[in-house]
Design a protein around this motif. Structure first.
Motif, mmCIF file in Angstrom:
data_model
loop_
_atom_site.group_PDB
_atom_site.id
_atom_site.type_symbol
_atom_site.label_atom_id
_atom_site.label_comp_id
_atom_site.label_asym_id
_atom_site.label_seq_id
_atom_site.Cartn_x
_atom_site.Cartn_y
_atom_site.Cartn_z
ATOM 1 N N LEU B 45 0.567 -1.189 0.320
ATOM 2 C CA LEU B 45 0.281 0.086 -0.202
ATOM 3 C C LEU B 45 1.023 1.721 -0.075
ATOM 4 O O LEU B 45 1.208 1.716 0.743
ATOM 5 N N PRO B 46 1.540 1.164 -1.227
ATOM 6 C CA PRO B 46 2.790 2.505 -1.335
ATOM 7 C C PRO B 46 2.315 3.412 -0.662
ATOM 8 O O PRO B 46 2.439 4.435 0.113
ATOM 9 N N GLU B 47 0.951 4.091 -0.249
ATOM 10 C CA GLU B 47 1.012 5.936 0.121
ATOM 11 C C GLU B 47 0.298 5.588 1.837
ATOM 12 O O GLU B 47 0.827 6.753 2.212
ATOM 13 N N LYS B 48 0.719 3.936 2.144
ATOM 14 C CA LYS B 48 1.095 4.372 3.326
ATOM 15 C C LYS B 48 1.992 4.196 4.048
ATOM 16 O O LYS B 48 2.558 3.504 5.366
ATOM 17 N N MET B 49 3.060 4.385 2.738
ATOM 18 C CA MET B 49 4.168 3.926 3.012
ATOM 19 C C MET B 49 5.428 4.993 3.320
ATOM 20 O O MET B 49 5.643 6.460 2.193
#
Lengths: 224, 224
Positions: B45-49
């Motif tokens: 979940l790239p938007e949370k990384m």
């Protein structure tokens, strides 16, 4: 970066790594500790310098808050060298420290940021005394371990009762306000027996103040 | 640094500037934004990384507090990749972000920090579900804008009434808890109509909790 240490090898090395010249970089004890030992103590209080991280953390803790969103907060940063930074409440501060330092370096160079449009940061030469005179607060309050012991929440409640208060929090890692600064404060409070970080005091005061003026209650009521 | 992007030019360049190899560096959106676009969305979940700054700021806001000084706080960081960091309450966290990143990189490499003596940080592979089972909280509480509207102070007061509560705060810049995480939460609250930064929620909750269990009052009384 003070003149006195711009030619120190540590500063030159750090500046060249950042592809800037020494006068363009922001003093930071985490990177310039050795060089800072050469700051003349008759001109500087080195133990209170080189901690832009304290300012960054504190601003992050108070700018994105209901108090600021409801236009009840004005934030200024005053430096030992009598530079006063005025912060536009609409600023969206860089969360990343390296980006914040880049912004502050641009500000010292250009005297405002961004260069075009509404300024979000302005810097100008002003003593704390001149600034207080201009801001004309109803009361000036400071926090220091040598102040009168009281609960932060009580201080917020009494502060909220005056029309235009100014709260001054030292953004240095240890030590106390100078005599000159103490003379400008109407009241000084000590809110814990241990020294609290600037961002903890600032964040908690803002939160307590929101309660004191009814913002916390108002915001939840509007949703129920 | 996820396998999938270690050979991306942005990562290789950043790692070589830091004199580390790509697998040794901590993912940070401020520096690796382009490379992160290539993270496979079916695994991440790239938007949370890539936001270690959120963890850093939040820890700074809660570790140097009366609640922790009085041994009433246990702090853990759980990552998307199911790494669980256990924080020794005695840690003196680096205030400087670059130093903090260096510490976290050492931790991922060595699984503990420092290498000798009492560990201040430990990392181990654990799912959130496994961790909650082991911690065995009396209640799990989460904060999210899709939760039930309530005042943070009320939530702190009710949380303080249970013997061994666990509070989970998302350390990501936007979005909500996953379904899997929501299933592990007994209660979810929304404490403002706008999204609050993780460190603001964490800091305010700790402060409210100090009041709920009488620490604020006790500390001032001992001085008067």
């Amino acid at each position: 970066m003070p003149d006195e240490i711009r030619s120190h090898p540590q500063i030159k090395h750090y500046a060249s790594k950042r592809k800037k010249s020494p006068e363009e970089i922001c003093l930071d004890r985490a990177f310039h500790h050795s060089a800072m030992k050469q700051l003349p103590r008759n001109r500087f209080l080195p133990e209170k310098m080189g901690r832009p991280d304290i300012v960054h953390n504190s601003l992050l803790q108070i700018l994105e808050t209901p108090l600021n969103w409801e236009n009840n907060l004005s934030v200024f940063v005053h430096t030992q060298e009598d530079q006063l930074i005025t912060i536009n409440p609409k600023i969206r501060l860089p969360k990343n420290y390296t980006r914040f330092i880049g912004l502050i370096e641009q500000l010292f160079l250009e005297k405002r940021a961004p260069l075009e449009g509404d300024p979000l940061l302005i810097i100008q030469k002003t003593t704390l005394q001149q600034f207080i005179k201009k801001f004309n607060p109803s009361k000036t309050i400071g926090f220091s371990r040598i102040g009168e012991p009281d609960l932060l929440r009580n201080v917020a409640n009494s502060t909220a009762k005056t029309s235009h208060p100014m709260v001054i929090i030292g953004a240095f890692p240890r030590g106390h306000f100078t005599k000159d600064t103490r003379r400008l404060l109407n009241e000084i409070y000590s809110v814990d027996e241990r020294s609290l970080d600037t961002w903890v005091v600032a964040g908690r005061f803002v939160y307590d103040f929101e309660w004191s003026i009814g913002i916390a209650q108002k915001r939840i009521e509007s949703r129920q």
